[in-house]
Design a protein around this motif. Sequence first.
Motif, short mmCIF file in Angstrom:
data_model
loop_
_atom_site.label_atom_id
_atom_site.label_comp_id
_atom_site.label_asym_id
_atom_site.label_seq_id
_atom_site.Cartn_x
_atom_site.Cartn_y
_atom_site.Cartn_z
N ASP A 1 -39.55 98.40 62.58
CA ASP A 1 -38.11 98.38 62.33
C ASP A 1 -37.77 97.79 60.97
N ASP B 1 -40.52 100.84 66.34
CA ASP B 1 -41.65 100.44 67.19
C ASP B 1 -41.28 100.48 68.67
N THR C 1 -43.50 110.58 70.61
CA THR C 1 -42.83 111.79 70.11
C THR C 1 -43.36 112.17 68.73
N SER C 2 -43.52 111.17 67.87
CA SER C 2 -43.95 111.49 66.50
C SER C 2 -45.39 112.01 66.47
N GLU D 1 -45.21 115.75 67.74
CA GLU D 1 -44.67 116.57 66.65
C GLU D 1 -45.69 116.79 65.54
N LEU E 1 -37.01 100.55 58.79
CA LEU E 1 -35.80 101.31 59.16
C LEU E 1 -34.52 100.54 58.90
N ALA F 1 -40.73 106.59 70.51
CA ALA F 1 -40.76 107.06 69.12
C ALA F 1 -42.19 107.34 68.68
N LEU G 1 -43.63 109.61 57.44
CA LEU G 1 -42.66 109.33 58.49
C LEU G 1 -42.62 107.83 58.75
N SER G 2 -41.41 107.25 58.84
CA SER G 2 -41.28 105.87 59.31
C SER G 2 -40.50 105.89 60.60
N ILE G 3 -41.05 105.24 61.61
CA ILE G 3 -40.38 105.28 62.92
C ILE G 3 -40.23 103.88 63.49
N ASP H 1 -45.47 94.08 69.02
CA ASP H 1 -46.48 95.01 68.49
C ASP H 1 -47.05 95.85 69.62
#
Lengths: 415, 415
Positions: free
Chosen positions: B10, B44, B51-52, B55, B13, B48, B40-42, B75
């Motif tokens: 996060d 935690d 899904t990433s 994809e 983000l 997420a 890609l940054s997602i 973590d």
Amino acid sequence: MNAILITIGDEILIGQIVDTNSAWIAENLNSIGIKVSRILSISDTREAIKTSIDESFVNSDLIIMTGGLGPTNDDITKSTLNEYFKGSFIVHEPSLAQITSFFSRRGMELTELNRKQAEIPDCCIVLNNQLGTAPGMWFEKMGKILISLPGVPFEMINLMENEVIPRLSKLTTNQVITHRTIQTFGLPESFLAEKLSEWEGQLPHNLKLAYLPSPISIRLRLSAYGDVSMNLKGLIDVEVKKLYQIIPRIIFGEGDDTLQSVLGQMLRLRSATISTAESCTGGTIAHLLTQIPGSSSYFKGSVVAYSNQVKEEILGVDAELIKKFGAVSITVVEAIAISVKEKLKTDYSIAVSGIAGPDGGTLEKPVGTVCFAIASNKSLFSKELIFTSDRQRNILRTSVTALNMLRLMLIDENL
Amino acid sequence: MNAILITIGDEILIGQIVDTNSAWIAENLNSIGIKVSRILSISDTREAIKTSIDESFVNSDLIIMTGGLGPTNDDITKSTLNEYFKGSFIVHEPSLAQITSFFSRRGMELTELNRKQAEIPDCCIVLNNQLGTAPGMWFEKMGKILISLPGVPFEMINLMENEVIPRLSKLTTNQVITHRTIQTFGLPESFLAEKLSEWEGQLPHNLKLAYLPSPISIRLRLSAYGDVSMNLKGLIDVEVKKLYQIIPRIIFGEGDDTLQSVLGQMLRLRSATISTAESCTGGTIAHLLTQIPGSSSYFKGSVVAYSNQVKEEILGVDAELIKKFGAVSITVVEAIAISVKEKLKTDYSIAVSGIAGPDGGTLEKPVGTVCFAIASNKSLFSKELIFTSDRQRNILRTSVTALNMLRLMLIDENL
């Protein structure tokens, strides 16, 4: 409202440039209550752009896209968006006037490529770019918003501040996020987590804690989520107050504070001066202290005594002492601390001597062994620690640890 | 082979930190012929992360994931990957031994949280993390590879260099990209570009030039594209040879060379020693010189004379001289260079005195004014330069400029 940020450009995918735009946009969206759920960098191809929009609109109502709006042929964002939103190109007269004036002020003629930058899809709202020739664009489709901005950081920031943020602010519901960051030093992450587990367990459900470790500190970030009617700042303040009671000596500051900035404030408050004598850190403690503007009011200087000869001749340390105990010893480092404090006529001094590596270690004193001494007019503190085997990390850790030792001494002397 | 990079956390983000890991990874994957198609940054969260991965595996055979491997509760990467790849946790004994030794060297007991870091899914290959407590992990599933690395940059880089790149190199096909980076100092980017424009114009079509400017050097990166049968290295070598003839004194090294590493080699070759006397740079020149392993063989020490008192008492500079010419003057800085060279008994010395800012400037000597002197047994070189108004940038630019002045003196003395 959730946002997804998309950066377009191969220069990011080959690692040539770091995407700093996204961090700026994310921080500024947060401040108006918009959370960024994903940051994406993609290639400048039509397919990559269209796929990423389709994907993003599944999970989010807002896309902010940067890059690919330049005048050259490899910039295809505008024409791809025109296709995607099924628009037609028209000349946007205010933009054409702006671009024309942009070049005439520089005494240049408009080229055909520049003129094309004023051609905009008729299905978008044009966002006026005061600092460049590529206008921003705002598309809407079935309740979803896509905003396209140039990738040049200062143009993007100007458009965000003057066009995008004001428009988005009107649309956002009253959901907001507030952060506060606490800086700690002296406890490894796992020990800190153990000490804080009870406190963390009782945090309100809309308050989230994150650990952000680095070689120079562990930052604790508290984020509160809620709507504008809630006193989120007050909520965080209550918990931070408890935190200060649990780890009073471990917390050294907040936000962008560093050990050297905090130490600087403490020395200023006391009108006290400091000198350093550095062996293994090779000037890094002085380097950190002098990063702070105005540090000349408390930092007098340093003797970087890398060779024993300098320790003896400049600092006047007894050669016999070094021969008997070794340069990396509590006895010698204490003598150095006292000497540099006297010679540079300061109120405090920091002295370190150690083996940064990769060579120079022995069985008795392995690479990473460091002796510290902190001298004041009232006391002399010394300690031996063993760090890791990585040279640059040892130097940095030794330097910040020494700064922290002086910080603790200043706190204790004030009691 | 195409790769997708996923950064978890996060802190990215919300814009608190900039993702610099991805650029490093992308650049290094390129060098073994792997193209990055998406970064890609997602957040935690388990959802997420899963899904990433789903994809990304649609469009790519390789995912490199960083972050979320720390010991604390926020973590969750490891447990999510364990679920995703349907594994079970087992204690990985070599990792446990490594973590135990990591803490025992610091004289600390292992906590339950640290012990948990040695628990690894049984369905992955463990990548040994020499610099931290979170091992890397390599998962494979139906021809797809996912590599999970810690987000701390120096741990990630160490794992990439020692574990990931060697393994991936064996898997890649015959399309390759070869880079060679030339390090320059002393000519601003636009001047350099003008000087090199003719040479750049005649480069073969599969050879690309990029300018990578930073405060410490301008790197010129040549990238050659082709298949393994082509002699890409030879192609680059021919062009680099021409480059050396166009700007011989401007090029100081290649690849990861720094002015301090190159200078270190030159001093070693000559069995010569060096000392520094620093005012405005506050120890940064010494800090840079001592970043180099083995620098103790040529670097004897430094006197950081931030106050005039230290300049007078430790370096023995005539107080009248400082009074008459000012501490920031060619006369004084020459006297300092000669004095520190004598007192520290070295073959060369560097002395700088200047106004780093933001305060301390005058009409005659604005912020950014710096006087340099370089002394050897044969000659004394001095110069005054004016930098910008940014303190940290001034300190760094002054330091590397001083190193470059000594480099040029060493070259000239050898002629």
